[in-house]
Design an enzyme around this catalytic site. Structure first.
Site: not given
Ligand code: HSE
Length: 436
Positions: A103, A203
């Site tokens: 991402k 994201k």
């Molecule tokens: N560290 C991210 C989360 C992992 O906790 O969503 C998945 O992208």
């Protein structure tokens, strides 16, 4: 027909998960695709004891996979920015298709990567980059392609959601729950990416680009973390009928596009308010379809591999005619809009305010008078008496306001903080009705 040959770069959680899913579900995948998929080359610094990769060729250098003439599709599962970017650009320049779960890479370097891919007539697929196993990229780019997307809001960081859920359910302190999330393997290598909203902003940047047909603009996303959220805030919000969620919100208005990640009060009656633990969910509002909701595991080996391998299948289906594939951001490159991203000061929001005040007559009316001076309507107020053991006899005043421009609210908060009876900063959390 010759099998499709896959090169996997990175044999960590997602890399090995993808290898396992291809092995385990190979015949079901072939039944869908009409062709076999085989992993022919893996680049990894080490094969862990429990990992079985059979007779697959192994290299230590990821570029060996990008340069391998046998490999049709390169899976970039090493994460990070620099080496990942170099790898993806090398694979593209060698005429290979790429599937990535990265991402950060797409949010920051996606515009450059997609234009390089378009010039070489290859595809870069990235379903696993957002919300793990939830097929939200496919839903937005294809399933909702008939709509003007009006807004979307998502719980898109599992670690942050896990922390807020545990604080709410068990009254655990922030630092303890974060440690637990790290031990469970949910958190990023640098957990500030999770708790400060950077991972969610990566994201959200991707989701907003494909929802509204705009270039990726991570540098313009507003991020605010959850480290200042207290158990008190969670309890007061509950008392008023709300939950606090760390949301990524993207909304299109006449003024521009809102692109923001921050803790948000949402009504506990909404479905998304009841998404707990490490689970993710994204709400999307389209003008034709109305509100829609997508829910599932946002992290984890098999869930993320589900999205990676689905991309492999998609890419394999259109390898003979990549020019007919869905455009990288769902809109044609020459039709992207230049609508600007609104600065956070310009957004309109309702607010939760918690003010700590000395238990002094008149303080509540001083606060409400300031809000009135700025035409800020009050929707609800609760006043909490000082705790028995509080030697300073501080009381908490919790106020829910109507919608107002953020810059106006900030000025009102400054005035409240300047009152003699007020001790410290006012806690301010935005609220959202998740409606038009
Ligand atoms: N560290 C991210 C989360 C992992 O906790 O969503 C998945 O992208």
């Amino acid at each position: 027909m010759k099998p499709i040959s896959i090169g996997i770069c990175g044999l960590g959680t997602v890399g090995y998960g993808s290898f396992s899913v291809i092995e385990k579900n190979g015949s079901e995948i072939a039944r869908r695709l009409g062709r076999e998929i085989v992993v022919s080359h893996i680049a990894t610094r080490s094969i862990k004891e429990h990992q079985h990769i059979g007779e697959v060729k192994v290299s230590q250098d990821v570029m060996a996979v990008a340069d391998d003439p046998e490999v049709d599709i390169v899976l970039e599962l090493i994460g990070g920015y620099d080496l990942a970017k170099e790898l993806v650009l090398r694979a593209i320049s060698n005429g290979k298709h790429v599937v990535t779960a990265n991402k950060a890479l797409i949010a920051v370097h996606g515009n450059e990567i997609f234009s390089a891919a378009s010039e070489k007539n290859v595809v870069v697929a990235y379903e696993a980059a957002v919300a793990g196993g939830i097929p939200i990229i496919k839903a937005l780019r294809e399933g909702l392609a008939a709509n003007h997307i009006q807004w979307l809001a998502g719980i898109i960081n599992g670690t942050g959601n896990f922390i807020l859920s545990e604080m709410g359910d068990k009254g655990s302190e922030f630092a303890n729950v974060l440690k637990q999330a790290q031990d469970l393997g949910y958190a990023e290598a640098d957990p500030t990416f999770d708790v400060e909203g950077i991972d969610a902003a990566h994201k959200l940047t991707i989701l907003a680009a494909i929802a509204f047909g705009i270039p990726l603009q991570f540098d313009k996303a507003y991020t605010e973390g959850i480290s200042n959220i207290t158990i008190e805030d969670i309890r007061y919000a509950e008392e008023l009928g709300y939950r606090i969620k760390h949301l990524g919100i993207a909304r299109k208005s006449e003024q521009g596009i809102e692109l923001r990640v921050h803790p948000t009060l949402i009504s506990q009656d909404t479905l998304i308010a009841n998404v707990n633990g490490v689970m993710n969910a994204v709400m999307v509002q389209g003008d034709a379809v109305g509100p829609t909701l997508y829910y599932g595991a946002g992290a984890g080996a098999q869930a993320t591999a589900s999205a990676v391998v689905a991309d492999v299948i998609d890419v394999a289906r259109m390898m003979s005619s990549p020019e007919n594939s869905v455009p990288a951001l769902g809109f044609r490159q020459d039709s992207l809009s230049d609508l600007s991203i609104l600065p956070i000061n310009e957004i309109i929001s309702a607010y939760y305010l918690r003010v700590v005040a000395k238990d002094k007559a008149g303080v509540l009316s001083d606060i409400t008078e300031i809000l009135g001076d700025f035409n800020i309507n009050i929707e609800a107020v609760i006043q909490k008496e000082p705790r028995v053991h509080d030697v300073e006899q501080n009381l908490s005043v919790v106020i829910l306001t109507d919608e107002i421009k953020e810059s106006v609210m900030n000025t009102a908060i400054e005035k409240i903080e300047a009152l003699n009876a007020i001790g410290g900063k006012v806690a301010r959390i935005r609220m959202d009705r998740l409606e038009d």
